[in-house]
Enzyme design. Structure first.
Site, PDB file in Angstrom:
ATOM      1  CG  HIS A 174      70.207  67.146  72.644  1.00 52.09           C
ATOM      2  ND1 HIS A 174      71.453  67.666  72.237  1.00 52.09           N
ATOM      3  CD2 HIS A 174      70.294  65.364  72.346  1.00 52.09           C
ATOM      4  CE1 HIS A 174      72.785  66.797  71.801  1.00 52.09           C
ATOM      5  NE2 HIS A 174      72.196  65.474  72.605  1.00 52.09           N
TER       6      HIS A 174
ATOM      7  NE  ARG B  55      80.438  57.843  77.417  1.00 53.97           N
ATOM      8  CZ  ARG B  55      79.897  57.796  79.132  1.00 53.97           C
ATOM      9  NH1 ARG B  55      80.062  57.449  79.931  1.00 53.97           N
ATOM     10  NH2 ARG B  55      78.360  58.475  79.162  1.00 53.97           N
TER      11      ARG B  55
ATOM     12  CG  ASN C  63      79.630  62.432  71.361  1.00 54.58           C
ATOM     13  OD1 ASN C  63      78.568  62.399  71.757  1.00 54.58           O
ATOM     14  ND2 ASN C  63      81.185  62.014  71.527  1.00 54.58           N
TER      15      ASN C  63
ATOM     16  CD  GLU D  91      70.674  61.362  72.143  1.00 48.47           C
ATOM     17  OE1 GLU D  91      71.831  60.084  71.195  1.00 48.47           O
ATOM     18  OE2 GLU D  91      71.422  62.741  72.064  1.00 48.47           O
TER      19      GLU D  91
ATOM     20  CE  LYS E 155      80.135  61.805  78.212  1.00 52.61           C
ATOM     21  NZ  LYS E 155      79.969  62.281  76.516  1.00 52.61           N
TER      22      LYS E 155
ATOM     23  CD  GLU F 222      83.461  61.383  74.635  1.00 52.09           C
ATOM     24  OE1 GLU F 222      81.787  61.130  75.238  1.00 52.09           O
ATOM     25  OE2 GLU F 222      83.513  62.648  73.987  1.00 52.09           O
TER      26      GLU F 222
ATOM     27  CG  HIS G 174      76.836  69.292  70.385  1.00 49.66           C
ATOM     28  ND1 HIS G 174      78.311  69.698  70.827  1.00 49.66           N
ATOM     29  CD2 HIS G 174      75.955  69.100  71.667  1.00 49.66           C
ATOM     30  CE1 HIS G 174      77.161  67.850  71.746  1.00 49.66           C
ATOM     31  NE2 HIS G 174      75.415  68.561  71.528  1.00 49.66           N
TER      32      HIS G 174
END
Ligand code: GLY
Length: 370
Positions: A266, A241, A245, A186, A144, A237, A252
């Site tokens: 983030h 995938r 998220n 993450e 990405k 995605e 977000h």
């Protein structure tokens, strides 16, 4: 101690090399890739000051010359002006179709330089050398690439797989503790979404991980393995995938509400978002109430932000936060897609979440701030 994880996309296979000192492999590995004996490196000013000499020494030892463009550090760099500057600099460097561009930095540099490589001469190869925990476990893997728009993050971009990823875990020693922990948001996501055993292991080992290189390499390797497996199944995605998220729809909205500033990094938003996704799952009867409690307890053990109460300053009300979630690019046909869980390590994707349940959750989380 060093490890290799393979991404097996047909015709675009690549290796992720992980371990302390892997940066020294940059010269020999890039020399093997062919192209001109000149390497164009895009980086940021902080990484250039700390690590550029080591990268250029490795390239020089393999008889590769190099030049670098150092952009300002920070999210604002993922913009049209810096993309234009990068692409034009690469053209000045006479980068050709057979050459290799290096993205040397955290997620901002990886995304921007990867996108520049994707569009330069309709696509040139690039090598990711991620220097942050977040980039080593997530953004450098899977192709990405992109920049931000005034309308939201990562809205302009392309899938463009790197040809090689070099994750030197000793570079993480220079990260500020807050940045390291944000990257950990993450890491924990992988255990929560698909590997309960990894989450158990993280509960035991992650609190001392910053000073335990073996544990750090294991955490980066397991995260990259899980990401590679998911990307192999669903590069673009269309399905699985989106599991990556987990926590991100909430995150977000919180990032937008805090102006993408350092009020909330983030990875911190991902951690809070994961805790809220588990809380929502428990309220909907999908998992036991013990699961969100365990997620929160672990994040607290790590010294991380866990709740909206941990974000300083004003936040909008629940309805406004829900509207911000609607700006997320994971919206399909106007319906919000959430990643929820039937238990730790058992995440799934759904568009079937009552709006009132999300509003109620946000309202309660905002009440705790008073
Ligand atoms: N960071 C989420 C993904 O690569 O799909």
């Amino acid at each position: 101690m060093n490890s290799v994880v393979n991404v097996n996309l047909p015709g675009r296979e690549y290796e992720i090399l992980i371990g302390p000192g892997i940066l020294a492999e940059a010269g020999p590995r890039i020399a093997q890739m062919g192209g001109r004996r000149h390497v164009a490196i895009i980086t940021d000013e902080t990484v250039a000051g700390l690590h550029m000499a080591a990268l250029q020494d490795s390239l020089r030892a393999s008889e590769l010359s190099s030049e670098f463009l150092a952009l300002p550090a920070g999210e604002a760099t993922k913009s049209w002006p810096e993309l234009q500057r990068s692409v034009e600099w690469l053209l000045d460097q006479k980068v050709e179709r057979g050459d290799v561009v290096v993205a040397f930095g955290g997620g901002v540099i990886g995304d921007l330089a990867g996108f520049a490589a994707a569009i330069l001469r309709r696509g040139v190869r690039f090598v990711q050398i991620p220097t942050t925990l977040l980039a080593q476990v997530d953004s450098s893997v899977g192709g990405k690439t992109g920049i931000n728009a005034p309308h939201g993050k990562n809205l302009i971009g392309a899938f463009h797989q790197p040809s090689l990823v070099l994750a030197d875990t000793s570079l993480l020693d220079t990260l500020a503790p807050r940045d390291y922990l944000a990257g950990y948001g993450e890491v924990v996501k992988y255990g929560l979404l698909g590997d309960a055993g990894f989450f158990d292991w993280l509960e035991q080992k992650a609190p001392g991980m910053a000073n335990n290189m073996d544990a750090c390499v294991h955490a980066v390797r397991r995260s990259c393995q899980m990401k590679a497996e998911i990307v192999n199944r669903d590069e673009k995605e269309q399905g699985d995938r989106a599991l990556l998220n987990l926590g991100h729809t909430f995150c977000h909205a919180f990032e937008a509400a805090t102006g993408y500033s350092d009020r909330l990094l983030h990875g911190e938003g991902v951690a809070i978002g994961c805790a809220m996704a588990f809380e929502l799952s428990a309220r909907l009867g999908l998992c036991s109430q013990e699961d969100p409690s365990r997620v929160r307890a672990h994040l607290r053990d790590m010294g991380m932000k866990v709740d909206l109460a941990d974000i300083e300053g004003e936040l909008p009300d629940a309805a406004a936060l829900l509207t911000l979630m609607g700006q997320d690019k994971k919206v399909v046909d106007g319906k919000l897609r959430f990643v929820l869980a039937r238990g730790i390590g058992e995440a799934f994707i759904t568009s079937d979440v009552p709006r009132d349940a999300v509003l109620g959750l946000l309202d309660d989380a905002l009440l705790q701030r008073r």
